[in-house]
Design a protein around this motif. Sequence first.
Motif, mmCIF file in Angstrom:
data_model
loop_
_atom_site.group_PDB
_atom_site.id
_atom_site.type_symbol
_atom_site.label_atom_id
_atom_site.label_comp_id
_atom_site.label_asym_id
_atom_site.label_seq_id
_atom_site.Cartn_x
_atom_site.Cartn_y
_atom_site.Cartn_z
ATOM 1 N N ARG A 62 0.804 -1.220 0.000
ATOM 2 C CA ARG A 62 0.000 0.000 0.000
ATOM 3 C C ARG A 62 0.835 1.266 0.000
ATOM 4 N N ASP A 63 2.129 1.142 0.327
ATOM 5 C CA ASP A 63 3.026 2.295 0.293
ATOM 6 C C ASP A 63 3.742 2.436 -1.045
ATOM 7 N N ARG A 70 5.729 0.184 -2.487
ATOM 8 C CA ARG A 70 6.961 -0.587 -2.646
ATOM 9 C C ARG A 70 6.679 -1.864 -3.438
#
Length: 557
Positions: free
Chosen positions: A347-348, A350
Motif C-alpha cells: 500500500r506504500d 513498494r
Amino acid sequence: MTVEVGRAVHLSVTVDGTPPFVYEWRKDGVALSETARLSGVGTPRLTLASATLADGGAYSVVVRNAAGATTGGPVALVVATQTATLAAEGRAITLGGSTAAAQPSWQRSDDGGLTWSSLPEGGRYVGANTGTLTISGLTSGDTGVVFRLVDGTAGKSTPVFATRLRVEMASLPFPVGVAVLASGEIAVADAALDQVLWVGRDSGLKALAGANGNVGSDDGTGLQARFNDPAGLAVDPTGRLVLADRGNALIRRVETSGRVSRLAGDPARRGAADGPAAEATFSAPAAVAMTSAGDVVVVDAMSHTVRRVKANGEVLTVAGREGEAGDADGVGGAARFHQPSGVAVDRDGRIYVADTANHTLRRIDPDGRVITLAGLTGVSGARDGTGADAWFDHPAGLAISSSGDLWVADSGSSTIRKVSREGRVTTVAGLPGVTGHKDGRGLDAWFNQPRALAVATDGSVIVADTGNASLRRLASDGAVTTLSLSAGDTVPSTPPPAPAPAPSPAPAPPAGGSTGGGSGGGSPGSALPVALLGLGLAAAVVRLFFRVQGGCVRAGR
C-alpha cells in the motif's frame, strides 16, 4: 454432425466415373426439392442457407450415370439450439425450459442423430414428457449423446430444442496464475489450456476467455479471444483482470464479461522498448501487480527487468537492464535481476520481486532503489530466518496480505512461505523438498511446485498448485484444503467461423479391381464410407467419395 440453428450447411460429393452424372439429394429417404433456403439438390453440392431444428435428419445422395447408380450416406445432421452443453461428471443437468411444445416429449440419439429413442420417465430422467428435462448421474459415457425435445401434435415429431452433451471432469491441468476478486470469485490462468477460467463461489469452474487448445493473440469476447501461455493475473481498482500473456509478449485486460483487449506490447515483436502502449515491447512477461494509482507493474522474465504500464498506457522500465542477468542492488538500471517471475505491490507503493533464478526476494522502493530483502544469491533451500539467513528455492508467486505480510510460493521447495514486515521468513505450509498432494496443517500439507497465489477476502491464501493441477486454500490457522471444482457453464459467446477445409483427393482405385455391374440401371453399390473432413459453426462440410468399377458407379473402399 452438429450445427447451431441459423448456420449454413454444405454437403458435397466427389465422384469418380464416366459422366454425365445425375444427383439426387435426400433427407430421411425422401427426395429434396429446391426452396428459398435449400439449393443444389440436383448438383454435387447441397447448400442449406440457414439451418432450423426441422432440418435435422439423415442426408444421403443418389448418384447415377449410364452404367448404374449408388447411394452415399446417410450422414446425420443435428441442428441444435446450442452445439454442446457442458456438464460435470457425477452431477445433474437441466435442459430445455421450453413451453413451445403442445405435446412435449424428449428423445435421445446415440448415433449422432440417425436414430432416436423416446426417454422413459423416472430413474435418471425427470420431466421426459414436459418442456424441461433433468438428467442425473452424468458420466463420461453421456458425452456425444444428442437430446432433443419434440412436439407430437398431429402425430408428428417436430423438434423444438436440441443439444449435444459434453461431460467433463472439472480440471486445471497447469494453473500458473491466480487472482481473487472482491466478490470472492477466483480467476485462474491455465497455460496448458491457454485460457483464463473462473471459479464461482459455488466452486463451479467455467471458461472466462480463450478457447482450449487454440493459441493466438486475438482480442474478443469469451471463446473468440486467444492466448499463448497465459501467466500472472491481477485485479485492477475497477475489478477488471490484468493478464501477463507470456507467449504473446502482451499485457492484456480481461473483463468479467470475458471481453479481452490489449493494454501494451506487440505479439510480433520482442524486446524491452519503453514508450506508448502500442510501441512498447516485452520479452516474456511472467507476472503482474497493481498499484493504488492503477498502474500495472510487470516482471519480464527473459529480459530480466521490472516494467510499469502507467494508467495512460505509457510503458517504462523501473529497474534492471534488458538482457543483462545478475544480482546487483542499485537504483533503476543499475540493478540486476535473473528471470524474475513474481511481483507484488504494497500500500506504500513498494514493489516486491521474486527473483527466481537468484533464489532471492528483492524490494524496489518508490525512489527506484533495489535491495535484496531475503535469500542468498546462488544458494537454494528452504531455511527460515531473516535476510540472507533465509533461503529460497526458485521463489515464484507473491501476494501481500492486508496486514502487510508477504506470501511467497516457493516453487522449488514446494512450500508456502511468509515474510513479515520486519523481514522474518517462516515456512507456513508444505514440507521442504517433498512434493506430493496432501491436505493437512503446516508441514503435514504437501504441494507440488506451486507457482502463484493470491489473498482472498477472508484472509486465506489461494494457491495455484501447478504440479498437482489443483487450487488449494491455506486458511489463517495453517490448514490446507483442496478446492473441489465442478464444471460450470462456458461463457456464452460464438466462436469465430472455422475456415472450410481444403478438399481431400478421392481415393485411388485398387490395382486389378474386380469387374461387375452391367447395363441399364445396374444394382446399387454398397453404403459409402463418409469422411467428415471439417466442421465449422459457419459451414459444415462433408465429402463422400465414389469411384467406378466395371463401368458402374460403385462405392469406394
